[in-house]
Write a protein that holds these residues in place. Structure first.
Motif, PDB file in Angstrom:
ATOM      1  N   THR A 124       0.882  -1.270  -0.067  1.00 50.61           N
ATOM      2  CA  THR A 124      -0.030  -0.068   0.053  1.00 50.61           C
ATOM      3  C   THR A 124       0.991   1.279   0.128  1.00 50.61           C
ATOM      4  OG1 THR A 124      -1.753  -1.116   1.418  1.00 50.61           O
ATOM      5  CG2 THR A 124      -1.777   1.173   1.077  1.00 50.61           C
ATOM      6  N   LYS A 125       0.634   2.190  -0.879  1.00 53.77           N
ATOM      7  CA  LYS A 125       1.315   3.385  -1.179  1.00 53.77           C
ATOM      8  C   LYS A 125       0.613   4.500  -0.455  1.00 53.77           C
ATOM      9  CE  LYS A 125       1.783   1.244  -4.420  1.00 53.77           C
ATOM     10  NZ  LYS A 125       1.681  -0.319  -4.876  1.00 53.77           N
ATOM     11  N   VAL A 126       0.869   4.969   0.634  1.00 58.97           N
ATOM     12  CA  VAL A 126      -0.046   6.140   1.399  1.00 58.97           C
ATOM     13  C   VAL A 126       0.656   7.657   1.202  1.00 58.97           C
ATOM     14  CG1 VAL A 126      -1.006   4.651   3.081  1.00 58.97           C
ATOM     15  CG2 VAL A 126       1.356   6.047   3.583  1.00 58.97           C
ATOM     16  N   GLY A 127      -0.161   8.694   1.156  1.00 59.82           N
ATOM     17  CA  GLY A 127       0.418  10.007   0.609  1.00 59.82           C
ATOM     18  C   GLY A 127      -0.840  11.008   0.877  1.00 59.82           C
ATOM     19  N   PHE A 128      -0.497  12.217   0.311  1.00 54.41           N
ATOM     20  CA  PHE A 128      -1.600  13.232   0.518  1.00 54.41           C
ATOM     21  C   PHE A 128      -1.516  13.666  -1.105  1.00 54.41           C
ATOM     22  CE2 PHE A 128      -0.110  12.914   4.675  1.00 54.41           C
ATOM     23  CZ  PHE A 128      -1.063  13.393   5.429  1.00 54.41           C
ATOM     24  N   GLY A 129      -2.994  14.140  -1.219  1.00 49.95           N
ATOM     25  CA  GLY A 129      -3.070  14.772  -2.750  1.00 49.95           C
ATOM     26  C   GLY A 129      -2.624  14.318  -3.748  1.00 49.95           C
ATOM     27  N   LEU A 130      -2.968  12.879  -4.077  1.00 45.98           N
ATOM     28  CA  LEU A 130      -2.064  11.776  -5.220  1.00 45.98           C
ATOM     29  C   LEU A 130      -2.708  12.102  -6.388  1.00 45.98           C
ATOM     30  CD1 LEU A 130      -1.310   8.885  -2.774  1.00 45.98           C
ATOM     31  CD2 LEU A 130       0.328  10.945  -3.417  1.00 45.98           C
ATOM     32  N   ALA A 131      -4.003  12.674  -6.551  1.00 50.85           N
ATOM     33  CA  ALA A 131      -4.714  12.527  -8.020  1.00 50.85           C
ATOM     34  C   ALA A 131      -3.587  13.111  -9.118  1.00 50.85           C
ATOM     35  CB  ALA A 131      -5.782  13.603  -7.995  1.00 50.85           C
ATOM     36  N   GLY A 132      -3.123  14.319  -9.003  1.00 48.71           N
ATOM     37  CA  GLY A 132      -1.817  15.033  -9.928  1.00 48.71           C
ATOM     38  C   GLY A 132      -0.810  14.017  -9.994  1.00 48.71           C
ATOM     39  N   ASP A 133      -0.434  13.352  -9.105  1.00 53.95           N
ATOM     40  CA  ASP A 133       0.916  12.527  -9.171  1.00 53.95           C
ATOM     41  C   ASP A 133       0.321  11.277 -10.218  1.00 53.95           C
ATOM     42  OD1 ASP A 133       2.608  12.985  -6.655  1.00 53.95           O
ATOM     43  OD2 ASP A 133       0.600  13.578  -6.512  1.00 53.95           O
ATOM     44  N   HIS A 134      -0.938  10.892 -10.247  1.00 53.90           N
ATOM     45  CA  HIS A 134      -1.349   9.465 -10.999  1.00 53.90           C
ATOM     46  C   HIS A 134      -1.070   9.884 -12.376  1.00 53.90           C
ATOM     47  CE1 HIS A 134      -3.534   6.638  -7.954  1.00 53.90           C
ATOM     48  NE2 HIS A 134      -2.401   7.318  -7.117  1.00 53.90           N
ATOM     49  N   LYS A 154      -1.155   1.247  -8.524  1.00 53.15           N
ATOM     50  CA  LYS A 154      -2.327   0.227  -7.562  1.00 53.15           C
ATOM     51  C   LYS A 154      -2.080   0.312  -6.124  1.00 53.15           C
ATOM     52  CE  LYS A 154      -2.326  -2.769 -11.535  1.00 53.15           C
ATOM     53  NZ  LYS A 154      -2.031  -4.146 -12.159  1.00 53.15           N
ATOM     54  N   ASN A 155      -3.189   0.168  -5.434  1.00 53.33           N
ATOM     55  CA  ASN A 155      -3.170   0.087  -4.133  1.00 53.33           C
ATOM     56  C   ASN A 155      -2.531   1.407  -3.612  1.00 53.33           C
ATOM     57  OD1 ASN A 155      -3.470  -0.883  -1.654  1.00 53.33           O
ATOM     58  ND2 ASN A 155      -2.102  -2.497  -1.562  1.00 53.33           N
ATOM     59  N   VAL A 156      -3.028   2.388  -3.873  1.00 56.34           N
ATOM     60  CA  VAL A 156      -2.692   3.833  -3.402  1.00 56.34           C
ATOM     61  C   VAL A 156      -3.890   4.337  -2.369  1.00 56.34           C
ATOM     62  CG1 VAL A 156      -2.183   5.974  -4.150  1.00 56.34           C
ATOM     63  CG2 VAL A 156      -1.227   4.150  -5.358  1.00 56.34           C
ATOM     64  N   LEU A 157      -3.194   4.774  -1.222  1.00 59.31           N
ATOM     65  CA  LEU A 157      -4.250   5.421  -0.428  1.00 59.31           C
ATOM     66  C   LEU A 157      -3.939   7.104   0.022  1.00 59.31           C
ATOM     67  CD1 LEU A 157      -6.669   5.039   1.771  1.00 59.31           C
ATOM     68  CD2 LEU A 157      -4.870   4.543   3.441  1.00 59.31           C
ATOM     69  N   ASP A 158      -4.980   7.976  -0.597  1.00 61.02           N
ATOM     70  CA  ASP A 158      -4.847   9.283  -0.146  1.00 61.02           C
ATOM     71  C   ASP A 158      -5.283   9.531   0.862  1.00 61.02           C
ATOM     72  OD1 ASP A 158      -4.843  12.056  -0.193  1.00 61.02           O
ATOM     73  OD2 ASP A 158      -5.169  12.151  -2.373  1.00 61.02           O
ATOM     74  N   LEU A 159      -4.294   9.987   1.872  1.00 57.07           N
ATOM     75  CA  LEU A 159      -4.675  10.139   3.394  1.00 57.07           C
ATOM     76  C   LEU A 159      -5.713  11.648   3.496  1.00 57.07           C
ATOM     77  CD1 LEU A 159      -1.134   9.459   5.099  1.00 57.07           C
ATOM     78  CD2 LEU A 159      -3.323   7.927   5.009  1.00 57.07           C
ATOM     79  N   ASN A 160      -5.722  12.451   2.544  1.00 55.19           N
ATOM     80  CA  ASN A 160      -6.667  13.432   2.699  1.00 55.19           C
ATOM     81  C   ASN A 160      -8.327  12.779   2.507  1.00 55.19           C
ATOM     82  OD1 ASN A 160      -5.077  15.791   2.562  1.00 55.19           O
ATOM     83  ND2 ASN A 160      -5.129  15.746   0.430  1.00 55.19           N
ATOM     84  N   VAL A 161      -8.285  11.623   1.890  1.00 60.29           N
ATOM     85  CA  VAL A 161      -9.608  11.077   1.749  1.00 60.29           C
ATOM     86  C   VAL A 161      -9.844  10.377   3.138  1.00 60.29           C
ATOM     87  CG1 VAL A 161     -10.994   9.158   0.588  1.00 60.29           C
ATOM     88  CG2 VAL A 161      -9.489  10.714  -0.675  1.00 60.29           C
ATOM     89  N   VAL A 162      -9.044   9.861   3.958  1.00 61.90           N
ATOM     90  CA  VAL A 162      -8.950   9.115   5.221  1.00 61.90           C
ATOM     91  C   VAL A 162      -9.696  10.376   6.091  1.00 61.90           C
ATOM     92  CG1 VAL A 162      -8.075   7.905   7.076  1.00 61.90           C
ATOM     93  CG2 VAL A 162      -7.543   7.310   4.721  1.00 61.90           C
ATOM     94  N   PHE A 163      -9.082  11.445   6.272  1.00 58.26           N
ATOM     95  CA  PHE A 163      -9.324  12.635   7.125  1.00 58.26           C
ATOM     96  C   PHE A 163     -10.780  13.181   6.713  1.00 58.26           C
ATOM     97  CE2 PHE A 163      -4.844  12.403   8.142  1.00 58.26           C
ATOM     98  CZ  PHE A 163      -4.955  12.560   9.443  1.00 58.26           C
TER      99      PHE A 163
END
Length: 201
Positions: free
Chosen positions: A102-112, A124-133
């Motif tokens: 699992t790759k975790v980070g913040f605001g990853l849409a632009g990175d994709h 694949k299997n990326v978790l944007d922590l902004n979504v969690v919060f």
């Protein structure tokens, strides 16, 4: 649904700084051999902090050629991959498409979008922590600074100068290395805090 206030800039500015990873705990990866060694170390983890850096664009219609740097981090060690080497690109792609990690980070849409254009792979299997919060009730996007303030009551240091520096340089400066590594490291630190103290945020 619970609506939680995000910390303000002034509130964050008044906090003590978060201790960051130093150069002793950061590996710059710029050759195939270094990339293979980094892969061996990183594949031992099931969750990694993740972020990218790109040379900034200043003209309105200019399209970024980034990312030029991709960072992965465990809780104790960060790896800063420079993508001018084909071997580094290959290893980064392997990590990005791994469904086990699992790759975790913040605001990853632009990175994709940039990764797809530069490396030709879809992470694949990326978790944007902004979504969690957001799911926890924070209406305003926290980002890494806000998340560090919420979880640790500390201020995450980010250099504006490093943000807008030339990430395409083959020789990264010390400040670029520390900045980029800690972006990925802060993400994994926040993730583990959320896992161990799920009710705190």
């Amino acid at each position: 649904m619970l609506r939680l206030p995000s910390p303000t800039k002034d509130e964050i500015a008044g906090l003590e700084p978060l201790n960051r990873l130093g150069l002793d705990n950061i590996v710059v990866v710029s050759t195939r051999q270094q990339a293979d060694q980094a892969l061996q170390a990183l594949e031992a983890s099931t969750v990694l902090g993740f972020d990218t850096e790109s040379k900034p664009t200043f003209a309105k219609a200019e399209v970024s050629e980034g990312p030029h740097v991709v960072q992965f981090s465990t809780l104790h060690m960060a790896y800063v991959f420079q993508l001018h080497d084909a071997g580094c690109c290959e290893v980064v792609s392997t990590l990005l498409v791994s469904e086990r990690i699992t790759k975790v980070g913040f605001g990853l849409a632009g990175d994709h979008v940039q990764i797809m254009r530069t490396l030709g792979v879809r992470p694949k299997n990326v978790l944007d922590l902004n979504v969690v919060f957001r799911e926890k009730g924070y209406v305003k996007e926290l980002g890494v600074r806000g998340a560090v303030a919420v979880m640790f009551n500390r201020r995450f240091l980010k250099s504006r100068k490093a943000t807008t520096s030339n990430w395409a340089n083959r020789q990264l400066s010390e400040s670029q290395i520390v900045y980029s590594a800690n972006d990925a490291w802060a993400a994994i630190k926040v993730f583990h805090a959320l896992e161990s103290r799920p009710g705190q945020a």
